[in-house]
Write an enzyme that holds these catalytic residues in place. Structure first.
Site, mmCIF file in Angstrom:
data_model
loop_
_atom_site.group_PDB
_atom_site.id
_atom_site.type_symbol
_atom_site.label_atom_id
_atom_site.label_comp_id
_atom_site.label_asym_id
_atom_site.label_seq_id
_atom_site.Cartn_x
_atom_site.Cartn_y
_atom_site.Cartn_z
ATOM 1 C CG HIS A 103 34.486 36.390 49.506
ATOM 2 N ND1 HIS A 103 35.649 36.632 50.193
ATOM 3 C CD2 HIS A 103 34.497 35.073 49.184
ATOM 4 C CE1 HIS A 103 36.336 35.502 50.282
ATOM 5 N NE2 HIS A 103 35.652 34.540 49.672
ATOM 6 C CD GLU A 173 33.290 31.488 51.298
ATOM 7 O OE1 GLU A 173 33.861 30.602 50.652
ATOM 8 O OE2 GLU A 173 33.551 32.699 51.165
#
Ligand code: PGA
Length: 260
Positions: A103, A173
């Site tokens: 992430h 993302e």
């Protein structure tokens, strides 16, 4: 063959709670409201990734079919015992089926493509599903951001064979779309990016593989934009941060996506 966790006809919606909520009482409350949510289980696989300290309590004893549990990260190594880390076997015995790896917020803390590659391999070896996150910090006109994402994919997937790539889920993302005060990507830009990612996967593996790897989108998803992003962005699901902490909004997202 698409990944076992996500059949081809379903969308994957992952709730990334990050460091929220503040305590287990709130966590229990959010989860018990979520359990009441009404969405089509035939259309959506819903995953909750709470802070690891709340994970066991929420997952133990949950016999429902609506939700499965995931982790926000995993330790680099399961054999060496690092203080403060959570290894893959602990996650597995706490009911985790999916692990978010790489992430942007972990990368900002020093996670490299090399460590991401090791983690992805370990998650697959443990029989769990990794969600590999990639995404650029900013967009430019000369296409540097495309090279950046290409390098992230090449390096992070270095240890994943052609046989194992079908066990991986990708999440695009863009960092500029994550968090408060930001705006989600346009569906046009997202569609372009999913095509680009498929092109890279096709070059690393082959076209068939590239078409089968699910790609999720994450960054400022809410109940108002989820349907459009899923419909026009051509993605297999969503990674939801802030909006996943409000059980009413998250239920709404699940419901809307399951009726797309
Ligand atoms: P956001 O976060 O939905 O709050 O933008 C997404 C993420 O970080 O996964």
């Amino acid at each position: 063959m698409p990944t076992k966790l996500l059949p081809k006809n379903k969308k994957l919606i992952v709730a990334n709670w990050k460091m929220n909520p503040e305590n287990i009482f709130e966590a229990r409350k959010i989860f018990s409201l979520l359990k009441k949510s009404n969405f089509n289980l035939k259309k959506v696989v819903a995953v909750i990734c709470p802070p690891v300290i709340f994970l066991n309590e929420l997952s133990t004893g949950y016999r429902g079919k609506k939700f499965i549990f995931g982790s926000q990260d995993v330790s680099l190594d399961n054999k060496k015992k690092y203080t403060g880390e959570t290894g893959i076997s602990i996650l597995k015995t706490s009911g985790v089926r999916l692990v978010i790896v790489g992430h942007a917020e972990r990368r900002a803390l020093g996670e490299t493509n090399q460590s991401v590659a090791v983690k992805i391999k370990n998650v697959i070896s443990a029989g769990l599903t990794p969600v590999l996150c990639v995404g650029e910090n900013r967009r430019d006109l000369d296409g540097t951001y495309l090279r950046f994402v290409e390098e992230q994919l090449h390096e992070s997937l270095k240890k994943v064979s052609r046989k194992d790539i079908e066990k991986v889920i990708l999440a695009y993302e863009p960092i500029w779309a994550i968090g408060k005060g930001r705006k989600a990507i346009s569906t046009h830009e997202l569609h372009q990016m999913t095509l680009f990612i498929k092109k890279i996967l096709s070059a690393i593996y082959n076209k068939k593989v590239a078409m089968n790897v699910p790609i999720l989108y994450g960054g400022s998803i809410d109940a108002d934009n989820c349907e459009e992003i899923i419909n026009k962005g051509e993605v297999s699901g969503l990674l939801v941060g802030r909006a996943s902490l409000n059980p009413y909004i998250f239920s709404d997202i699940l419901k809307k996506v399951s009726s797309v």
